[in-house]
Design an enzyme around this catalytic site. Structure first.
Site, PDB file in Angstrom:
ATOM      1  N   CYS A  54       0.840  -1.213   0.000  1.00  0.00           N
ATOM      2  CA  CYS A  54       0.000   0.000   0.000  1.00  0.00           C
ATOM      3  C   CYS A  54       0.866   1.251   0.000  1.00  0.00           C
ATOM      4  CB  CYS A  54      -0.921   0.018   1.226  1.00  0.00           C
ATOM      5  SG  CYS A  54      -2.019  -1.397   1.291  1.00  0.00           S
ATOM      6  N   ARG A 137      -7.845  -4.542  -3.120  1.00  0.00           N
ATOM      7  CA  ARG A 137      -7.401  -3.361  -3.892  1.00  0.00           C
ATOM      8  C   ARG A 137      -8.379  -3.167  -5.047  1.00  0.00           C
ATOM      9  NH1 ARG A 137      -2.429  -2.624  -1.674  1.00  0.00           N
ATOM     10  NH2 ARG A 137      -1.550  -4.554  -0.857  1.00  0.00           N
TER      11      ARG A 137
END
Ligand code: BEZ
Length: 237
Positions: A54, A137
């Site tokens: 991330c 995601r």
């Protein structure tokens, strides 16, 4: 995951209106998608703050924000972490992380706190087969009228390709602007696909090379050039 669990998860679809919500973000409150009317938006989720994949994604996205702005496309992030975690993580990124030539990276786009998972669930970002406590995601490309135009989901372990996200926005906008479709791996300046001819006469003229600027590979597969600068100019709006 059993069938009942699967049925309980809302999954927006391409062509749906983006589900509406109000939320707190690192840039104040947002009213989504209302306040983004007139802009394209990428709403994306990440699994957790203070995690490596991330972090690499946020640094890349923030570094490319200007390229998205040039396409009139705003960025909005989300995870099921709280606001103070978001703030601390983004500060750490700016103050401490140097990665692939990127440093001192300031994330200026809003990052939504979603501890209750209310927004994540509305957008099908919680996919229990992958994780029931973290968002996958997800990427939603939403047009200026608030309609979902593309959706891409990636697993927790895999960082996204942000050049591809630029390409997706460019291709959607070019398709709208010029009434065409875009072939595999299309980039501005590449040939575009013209809609299949509505009548036999037009199709025959095309096949015979009589329609100016159109090349046919067969009756159902015809392409034409659009100048790269013309495309880039048209998709700026
Ligand atoms: C990461 O961003 O590194 C990550 C987050 C959740 C699960 C696996 C990896």
């Amino acid at each position: 995951m059993d069938n009942n669990e699967a049925a309980a998860i809302a999954m927006p679809r391409i062509g749906d209106k983006a589900p509406a919500f109000k939320a707190v973000t690192t840039q104040g409150e947002i009213d989504f998608p209302k306040q983004y009317q007139g802009h394209w938006v990428i709403l994306f989720s990440h699994p957790a703050d203070f995690t490596p994949v991330c972090t690499s994604e946020f640094m890349t996205f923030a570094t490319m924000e200007k390229q998205f702005e040039e396409l009139n496309c705003k960025l909005v992030g989300l995870s099921v972490d709280g606001l103070y975690s978001h703030i601390a993580w983004l500060r750490t990124i700016k103050e401490k992380i140097e990665y692939k030539g990127m440093k001192d990276v300031e994330v200026k786009f809003p990052l939504i706190e979603d501890i209750t998972m209310e927004v994540a669930k509305k957008y099908g970002m919680i996919q229990p087969g992958e994780s029931s406590t973290k968002a996958v995601r997800a990427v939603f490309v939403i047009d200026p009228k608030g309609v979902i135009r593309a959706m891409i989901y990636y697993p927790l372990s895999m960082g996204r390709n942000f050049d591809e996200l630029i390409r997706v926005v460019q291709a959607l906008k070019a398709a709208d602007e010029f009434g065409v479709a875009t072939p595999a791996d299309w980039r501005p300046g590449d040939d575009v696909i013209v809609p299949t001819a509505g009548s036999c006469g037009v199709a025959k003229d095309r096949m015979d090379g009589k329609e100016q600027g159109v090349t046919c590979h067969d009756w159902f597969f015809c392409t034409k050039k659009i100048d790269k600068e013309k495309v880039l100019q048209a998709i700026k709006k």
